[in-house]
Design an enzyme around this catalytic site. Sequence first.
Site, PDB file in Angstrom:
ATOM      1  N   HIS A  86       1.794 -27.344 -10.092  1.00  0.00           N
ATOM      2  CA  HIS A  86       1.334 -28.674  -9.691  1.00  0.00           C
ATOM      3  C   HIS A  86       2.130 -29.179  -8.478  1.00  0.00           C
ATOM      4  CE1 HIS A  86      -0.003 -29.161 -14.140  1.00  0.00           C
ATOM      5  NE2 HIS A  86      -0.736 -28.299 -13.480  1.00  0.00           N
ATOM      6  N   HIS A 248      -8.872 -30.566 -12.340  1.00  0.00           N
ATOM      7  CA  HIS A 248      -7.535 -30.022 -12.563  1.00  0.00           C
ATOM      8  C   HIS A 248      -7.504 -28.505 -12.350  1.00  0.00           C
ATOM      9  CE1 HIS A 248      -3.397 -29.952 -13.774  1.00  0.00           C
ATOM     10  NE2 HIS A 248      -3.689 -28.814 -14.396  1.00  0.00           N
ATOM     11  N   ASP A 252      -4.899 -26.517  -9.973  1.00  0.00           N
ATOM     12  CA  ASP A 252      -4.144 -25.308 -10.321  1.00  0.00           C
ATOM     13  C   ASP A 252      -4.411 -24.187  -9.319  1.00  0.00           C
ATOM     14  OD1 ASP A 252      -2.833 -26.223 -12.596  1.00  0.00           O
ATOM     15  OD2 ASP A 252      -4.370 -25.504 -13.976  1.00  0.00           O
ATOM     16  N   HIS A 275      -4.465 -19.008 -14.255  1.00  0.00           N
ATOM     17  CA  HIS A 275      -3.322 -18.667 -13.401  1.00  0.00           C
ATOM     18  C   HIS A 275      -3.247 -17.172 -13.090  1.00  0.00           C
ATOM     19  CE1 HIS A 275      -1.837 -22.701 -13.479  1.00  0.00           C
ATOM     20  NE2 HIS A 275      -1.764 -22.714 -14.791  1.00  0.00           N
TER      21      HIS A 275
HETATM   22 ZN   LIG Z   1      -2.329 -27.251 -14.335  1.00  0.00          ZN
END
Ligand SMILES: [Zn+2]
Length: 299
Positions: A86, A248, A252, A275
């Site tokens: 973040h 969001h 990311d 991720h």
């Molecule tokens: Zn996040």
Amino acid sequence: MATDLTSPSFQQTLARPAVVSGRGLFHGIEAKVRLLPAEENTGIVFRRTDLKWRPEVRAHVDHVSAAARRTILESSNGAVVETVEHLMAALAGLRIDNCVVEINAIEVPAVDGSCLPFCDAILEAGINQQTAQRSILVIEEPQCVNDRANAQWIEAIPSMNGIPTVDYQLDYGPTAPFSPQSFAVQLTPEQFLNEIAAARTFVLVEEVEALQARGFGRHLTGKDLVVFNTDGTVVDNKLRWADEPVRHKILDCIGDLALCGRSFSGHVVASRSGHKLNHVMAKTLSTIEQGTPMLSRAA
Ligand SMILES: [Zn+2]
């Protein structure tokens, strides 16, 4: 020099230090982050000030350590910094090329679950334009990475107008507490601040229980992030946008792709990626030599 958020041509750093404090999302340890101005061509470098020798790790995909649900940087000299994504998104979104991030604990503060408090601190400190040109990767050939087992993929294709764009499709399946969502944003600092920066981390209530059983996030309440009940309602909190989750996921993605070490000019389209796959794309982008695009590769 005054901040020029509209000029992507020259490198930028902070005008003076910015400080953000708070507990980490996973470990709950209180941490203080100091974002320091840095010389041209420094990039983003994390420094663990609580450890002997103050070891550093560069924010680059080559230093990413495998972990679930977050991005961890680790160097051979003992510098480990967790949950950097973040903060990385805030720096990339505001076009900060050079910054030394001093941190006195293992994990970056979770703040409100978004990156807006980092953006506010950076804007409060001010942004200085430097004299060196930015290194911008122009996507000339389509790049695609995928995780077929989990039906996830990311594609980076040339941009028609040179403005980087991230387009994300979120779909947690028929039993998810929210419907599929998609959103696209042009990565100008203004659009990033208005549409993405305030979007918070979200989890499903059953995921919270599983994480807490493993010892993570035991300090967290519904006020610290967005927790979805199985019926789609939110625990002790209110959504900032109806489609806050997909925003969001874009946040990311921006933070993770920044680990390729350069800004990019291209159109990123991601479907269901997390991720791990974001890091594969960051690695792919990091290995492109401008003018000789690499072949696409699969995860
Ligand atoms: Zn996040």
